[in-house]
Scaffold this motif. Structure first.
Motif: not given
Length: 400
Positions: A311-339
């Motif tokens: 749905i996000r891609k159909a609404l105009g989300a680019k590949k880099k936006d999808i990638m950035l979201q997944f990477v951002t999720e992972a960084v948030i999780i690992t940052s919580i793990g770091a703290v």
């Protein structure tokens, strides 16, 4: 900026929504970061402790032991240093600021039915200046008392606290090797050595008293304490001292061992190396497992979130936006793990310090290292799932 804020907001929502994935990922990263935090704190603490030990030992000082370096146990050392070495070294080296004989005896101290294993040190009146170790109360014995071989002693703080408790020890008598001895002073607290030996469990007496009345040997001593003038090149004067004693003792091989600040630093670094290596191996395994768990959970997440991605891609989300979201999720999780991991590391380090008295020192730099490592783990672990999600065909993804 608005796009990034939107991606961050979406990532936070996803982190909250997939609670089980977030929990397992955070735990996996936290254990790895905890080990890493302890390593950094142990390294910093070890070096801080090393320089503290060198400072208390004296950066301008050496300690010469009788017997070669191979005879490492104090009990195994041969008697090779004599009271005449003190006189000869004083005459030969104008660089010497202070020199003191030490006679060391393992013994027991007795007081009103109480018995304590201790170390007895025969020293002279320069002890405080020689070691920068001062009396907490009472006084040092005088030159006259040294010459008269008086039965006087100064006890360490451990002896005072264990044998006298709330009683004032000054003026009281204890027995050492069947020799009654009157207490005239108490040493200030010094703590423990890096190997765990209690420095405050000791008794000082005039070296003449120990030599004549306990050892019954007026010639041989255990070690020699030397402090040089600050401007002296310690390495050069140590080499000269070695050559001098070898010639004086007519020894084919060194029959003595000189301990200097350099040897102390080398020893402390070697002592902490094993623990650091073990923790480093543990943290590497923990972080690898944490990263592996994170990567697999994100791959599973991609399958579960196909429709959302389509749905996000159909609404105009680019590949880099999808990638950035997944990477951002992972960084948030690992940052919580770091703290969480850093907090766990602080708690674990306190246990380590209480159990093994191992020096640890946490700093802002250590926390930043933990965050950077968690960031790298998050990016690397999420990269493959992020690419897979970005390459999904939106129509196939919406169909599921």
């Amino acid at each position: 900026m608005a796009k990034f804020t939107g991606i961050l907001s979406e990532s936070l929502i996803a982190v909250k929504s997939f609670k089980l994935r977030t929990f397992f990922s955070v735990i996996g990263i936290a254990f790895g970061i905890a080990s890493l935090s302890i390593i950094v704190a142990a390294v910093e603490g070890a070096f801080k402790r090393a320089y503290e030990v060198v400072e208390s030992f004296g950066p301008d000082s050496v300690l010469i032991f009788g017997g070669s370096q191979e005879q490492k146990g104090i009990r195994n050392r041969r008697k090779t240093l004599t009271i005449y070495d003190i006189q000869d070294l004083t005459r030969a080296f104008p660089e010497i600021k202070l020199i003191m004989p030490i006679v060391r005896v393992r013994t027991k101290v007795y007081y009103r039915g109480q018995v304590e294993e201790t170390r007895l040190y025969g020293v002279d009146t320069n002890f405080e200046e020689a070691w920068s170790w001062y009396l907490l109360e009472g006084r040092m014995f005088t030159e006259e008392e040294l010459k008269r071989k008086e039965n006087l002693c100064i006890i360490g703080k451990y002896i005072k606290e264990t044998m006298f408790k709330n009683e004032d020890p000054l003026g009281k008598s204890i027995v050492l090797n069947r020799l009654p001895c009157r207490i005239i002073g108490v040493l200030s607290e010094r703590g423990t050595t890096p190997t765990g030996r209690n420095l405050d469990n000791r008794v000082l007496m005039p070296y003449t008293t120990v030599m004549y009345k306990i050892n019954h040997d007026p010639i041989y001593i255990s070690s020699i304490r030397i402090r040089y003038y600050p401007e002296v090149d310690l390495g050069d004067v140590i080499n000269e001292t070695k050559r001098f004693l070898v010639m004086k003792h007519h020894a084919r091989k060194d029959d003595f061992f000189i301990l200097s600040p350099t040897e102390i630093l080398d020893f402390l670094v070697a002592l902490t190396g094993t623990l650091i290596l073990f923790l480093g191996f543990s943290s590497t395994i923990s972080l690898s497992i944490g990263g592996f768990v994170l990567a697999n959970l994100f791959l599973l997440s991609v399958s579960e979130r196909k429709k959302e991605i389509g749905i996000r891609k159909a609404l105009g989300a680019k590949k880099k936006d999808i990638m950035l979201q997944f990477v951002t999720e992972a960084v948030i999780i690992t940052s919580i793990g770091a703290v969480l991991g850093f907090c766990l590391g602080v708690f674990s380090a306190k246990l380590l310090k209480n159990v093994a008295d191992f020096p640890v020192h946490f700093s802002v730099e250590g926390f930043l290292i933990a965050l950077v490592v968690s960031f790298i783990v998050g990016v690397l672990s999420s990269l493959n799932p992020a690419i897979k999600a970005a390459n999904l065909n939106p129509i196939d993804a919406i169909r599921g």
